[in-house]
Design a protein around this motif. Structure first.
Motif, PDB file in Angstrom:
ATOM      1  N   TYR A 299       0.717  -1.204   0.063  1.00 54.42           N
ATOM      2  CA  TYR A 299      -0.129  -0.054  -0.068  1.00 54.42           C
ATOM      3  C   TYR A 299       0.747   1.225   0.070  1.00 54.42           C
ATOM      4  CZ  TYR A 299       1.006  -0.621   5.042  1.00 54.42           C
ATOM      5  OH  TYR A 299       1.565  -0.656   6.228  1.00 54.42           O
ATOM      6  N   CYS A 300       0.706   2.219  -0.861  1.00 53.82           N
ATOM      7  CA  CYS A 300       1.124   3.601  -1.013  1.00 53.82           C
ATOM      8  C   CYS A 300       0.648   4.344  -1.650  1.00 53.82           C
ATOM      9  CB  CYS A 300       2.719   3.261  -1.489  1.00 53.82           C
ATOM     10  SG  CYS A 300       2.797   2.623  -3.160  1.00 53.82           S
ATOM     11  N   THR A 301       1.425   5.479  -2.144  1.00 54.02           N
ATOM     12  CA  THR A 301       0.585   6.440  -2.765  1.00 54.02           C
ATOM     13  C   THR A 301       1.064   6.398  -4.529  1.00 54.02           C
ATOM     14  OG1 THR A 301       2.338   8.047  -2.792  1.00 54.02           O
ATOM     15  CG2 THR A 301       0.676   8.113  -1.127  1.00 54.02           C
ATOM     16  N   PRO A 302       0.128   6.741  -5.378  1.00 51.67           N
ATOM     17  CA  PRO A 302       0.856   6.584  -6.710  1.00 51.67           C
ATOM     18  C   PRO A 302       2.091   7.207  -7.000  1.00 51.67           C
ATOM     19  CG  PRO A 302      -1.543   7.247  -6.597  1.00 51.67           C
ATOM     20  CD  PRO A 302      -1.121   7.383  -5.195  1.00 51.67           C
ATOM     21  N   LEU A 303       2.426   8.361  -6.465  1.00 53.55           N
ATOM     22  CA  LEU A 303       3.627   9.075  -6.667  1.00 53.55           C
ATOM     23  C   LEU A 303       4.715   8.199  -6.001  1.00 53.55           C
ATOM     24  CD1 LEU A 303       5.628  11.287  -7.416  1.00 53.55           C
ATOM     25  CD2 LEU A 303       4.738  12.599  -5.456  1.00 53.55           C
ATOM     26  N   ALA A 304       4.474   7.616  -4.554  1.00 47.67           N
ATOM     27  CA  ALA A 304       5.562   6.947  -3.980  1.00 47.67           C
ATOM     28  C   ALA A 304       5.785   5.666  -4.843  1.00 47.67           C
ATOM     29  CB  ALA A 304       5.113   6.587  -2.721  1.00 47.67           C
ATOM     30  N   SER A 305       4.753   5.106  -5.276  1.00 44.83           N
ATOM     31  CA  SER A 305       5.034   3.793  -6.160  1.00 44.83           C
ATOM     32  C   SER A 305       5.938   3.842  -7.212  1.00 44.83           C
ATOM     33  CB  SER A 305       3.411   3.162  -6.608  1.00 44.83           C
ATOM     34  OG  SER A 305       3.092   3.968  -7.752  1.00 44.83           O
TER      35      SER A 305
END
Length: 348
Positions: A208-214
């Motif tokens: 689980y993470c944010t789109p930017l972090a992925s």
């Protein structure tokens, strides 16, 4: 007379030399972050460092340690306590190890949009700043990671599908533990620095993470699916130890506060823009979006949220009164918006 002249000359020379105190002192702020070099967050932090150096005339300089080179956030916090580091950009996980009440802003399925988050955060920020101060840190600026989604190697069409997956959980995170327990999920606890390798080896198949972090962390290259259901808005903070901050002369303290606030606003603004762009990039890269919000029982999500919150408040990780105040603020805010939308314009 000669002695008098020499004495006056010496006095003039001494007056022309800056004192050895604050005016001549140089300070280095060793600052760590998980943000990779070249990422949105790191670029803005480096701009902050340049601004501070220029406006202080070189008296205060940042030395950045990006990309987790100083370890996971627990490692960074330990080094700050021993003065090996003086500052850090921490996510909610690290923040919770210092002063956990601000993680009320990360409770899953509590906030509907950025406007609600901004409204509640503005109400609580003065007491959050004081709370960090009492725990030995100065909060120079707020930031956020963005709305968090599940990224997986297998399609997710329901919460039952999630129960069959090997989901990463940030090791030692009380909020994550409470939410997974309430959801009936059995995660795999790992340091964030082990996630990429673990996706590659099959130890985990879901994160689980944010789109930017992925994208910044390259996790998206190891998965095929993204849920369309945002769970929570990840928070962050720009923190410096009081041990270091209190040594600074007042003008440099004020400079850090002012520039930290400026950097905070830019981090939040740009992160929100880049997360939206990142969703499009993920689609272009071929990731499939699954599990739309209407496919999930909202009442069940709220049940899991409240069960997790009950555990967190019972453990005093998030104070019970703070949770209730947050719900009251949200209810009043939503009622106010609804009243504005239903009130006819003047003259009708």
């Amino acid at each position: 007379m000669v002695l008098i002249r020499h004495t006056l000359l010496l006095a003039l020379l001494l007056a022309a030399v800056p004192p050895s105190g604050h005016a001549a002192a140089r300070y280095t702020l060793k600052f760590a972050t998980l943000a990779p070099p070249g990422s949105t967050w790191m670029n803005i932090l480096e701009d902050w460092g340049r601004t501070v150096s220029e406006r202080s005339g070189g008296r205060l300089a940042f030395k950045f340690y990006p990309g987790g080179v100083q370890g996971d956030e627990p490692d960074v916090i330990r080094k700050m306590r021993f003065n090996q580091l003086q500052g850090a950009a921490l996510t909610g996980y690290g923040i919770g190890q210092i002063y956990s009440p601000p993680r009320i802003l990360e409770v899953p399925f509590l906030f509907r949009d950025y406007a609600e988050i901004d409204h509640v955060r503005a109400q609580f920020m003065p007491e959050f700043e004081q709370g960090f101060r009492e725990h030995g840190y100065e909060l120079l600026g707020w930031m956020e990671v963005g709305f968090v989604y599940f990224f997986s190697q297998k399609p997710i069409t329901s919460f039952d599908d999630l129960r069959k997956l090997r989901i990463w959980m940030w090791q030692g995170d009380p909020l994550g533990e409470a939410m997974f327990r309430a959801s009936g999920l059995s995660p795999v606890p790992l340091s964030i620095t082990d996630v990429f390798t673990s996706l590659s080896t099959g130890l985990i198949d879901t994160v689980y993470c944010t789109p930017l972090a992925s994208i910044a962390l390259q996790w998206f290259t190891k998965v095929d699916y993204v849920t369309n259901l945002p769970m929570a808005n990840g928070i962050g903070g720009l923190l410096v130890s009081r041990r270091f901050f209190d040594r600074l002369p007042p003008d440099l303290q004020q400079l850090l506060r002012e520039t930290g606030a400026e950097t905070s606003r830019e981090l939040i603004r740009q992160t929100r823009i880049d997360n939206e762009r990142s969703l499009e990039v993920l689609r272009e890269e071929g990731l499939q979006f699954v599990l739309d919000p209407e496919q999930v029982d909202q009442a069940e999500l709220e049940r899991m949220r409240d069960q997790a919150a009950a555990q967190l408040t019972a453990d005093s990780y998030i104070p019970g009164p703070l949770f209730e105040r947050t719900r009251a603020l949200l209810e009043n805010y939503r009622n106010s918006l609804q009243a504005q939308q239903t009130t006819p314009p003047a003259g009708e």
